[in-house]
Enzyme design. Sequence first.
Site, short mmCIF file in Angstrom:
data_model
loop_
_atom_site.label_atom_id
_atom_site.label_comp_id
_atom_site.label_asym_id
_atom_site.label_seq_id
_atom_site.Cartn_x
_atom_site.Cartn_y
_atom_site.Cartn_z
N ASP A 153 0.83 -1.20 0.00
CA ASP A 153 0.00 0.00 0.00
C ASP A 153 0.87 1.26 0.00
OD1 ASP A 153 -2.31 1.45 -0.01
OD2 ASP A 153 -2.81 1.12 2.09
N GLY A 154 0.41 2.28 -0.72
CA GLY A 154 1.05 3.59 -0.65
C GLY A 154 1.72 4.06 -1.92
N ASN A 155 1.60 3.32 -3.01
CA ASN A 155 2.25 3.73 -4.26
C ASN A 155 1.74 5.09 -4.75
OD1 ASN A 155 3.50 1.26 -4.15
ND2 ASN A 155 2.22 0.32 -5.73
N HIS A 159 3.62 3.35 -8.90
CA HIS A 159 3.52 1.92 -9.20
C HIS A 159 4.84 1.41 -9.79
CE1 HIS A 159 -0.62 1.97 -8.16
NE2 HIS A 159 -1.02 2.67 -9.21
N THR A 167 -9.93 -7.34 -6.67
CA THR A 167 -11.14 -7.29 -7.49
C THR A 167 -11.75 -5.89 -7.47
OG1 THR A 167 -12.36 -8.16 -5.57
CG2 THR A 167 -11.70 -9.74 -7.26
N ASN A 225 -9.96 -3.14 -7.43
CA ASN A 225 -9.11 -2.21 -8.17
C ASN A 225 -9.55 -1.98 -9.61
OD1 ASN A 225 -6.04 -3.26 -6.50
ND2 ASN A 225 -7.44 -1.58 -6.01
N TRP A 226 -10.46 -2.82 -10.10
CA TRP A 226 -11.00 -2.58 -11.43
C TRP A 226 -11.78 -1.26 -11.49
CZ3 TRP A 226 -9.17 -5.19 -15.36
CH2 TRP A 226 -8.71 -6.49 -15.19
N GLU A 275 -0.94 -12.44 12.68
CA GLU A 275 -0.49 -11.22 13.35
C GLU A 275 -0.39 -10.13 12.29
OE1 GLU A 275 0.14 -10.92 16.68
OE2 GLU A 275 -0.51 -13.00 16.94
#
Length: 237
Positions: A10-12, A27, A56, A58-59, A194
């Site tokens: 996460d975070g691009n 990316h 799914t 992200n489309w 965890e």
Amino acid sequence: MPRHVACVMDGNGRWAQQRSLPRTVGHRAAETTVIDVIEAARSAGVGWLSLFAFSTENWRRPDTEVAFLMHLVRRVVRKHAPLLHARGIRCRFLGMTDPRIPPELSRDIEDLTTLTAANRGMTLTVAFDHGGRRDIVEAARSLIRSGVPAETVDEEMFAAHLPMADTPDVDLVIRTSGEQRISNFMLWQVAYAEWLFPPVLWPDFRAPDFLQCLHAYRQRERRFGAVPTDENGAPRS
């Protein structure tokens, strides 16, 4: 050492926006982190590494960004296939069912999977076009199609009908950028995981950060619902 580590990369986009750059640049910058983490996990003795690359959901992103991601993943697969194979890493892709995935990308992924299928080092699973809820629904459909009596279904049997049923439960999930959400990721497999949420954005995440997460995991006491005991097996006060 955790047997199975999963990363929500996460975070691009935020990494790029902080630099007044297009999200696609973030990316592209993530590629270096992916290879760094794969090498760090393999060297540390992690047996299974799963990376959440495309969900799914992200489309729903802009068509231009989705097209860029498809092209980027294809380039990364083709570029790093020889290295992954040389390292003895078995590569698999969880998902890959949407017809919008370009056929040429599907072929390259199938080639990588075939190339590395016999490798016995670390297993790398890339969750691409993946949704945890969809996997659970597919397992339920598989059970129904098999005609299994409802009263005989238990957790072990259900898990056997999930995609890639040989995948062990996740021990540690690392989600970069500080966001604290599951995001429909491997819902069945992360039931007893965890979780760690390092604030660093994925393109800045490196092997030392990954190793620090492994160290933090080893400091935790995993009881799976039981109470802590002493060396004689008696409950600790």
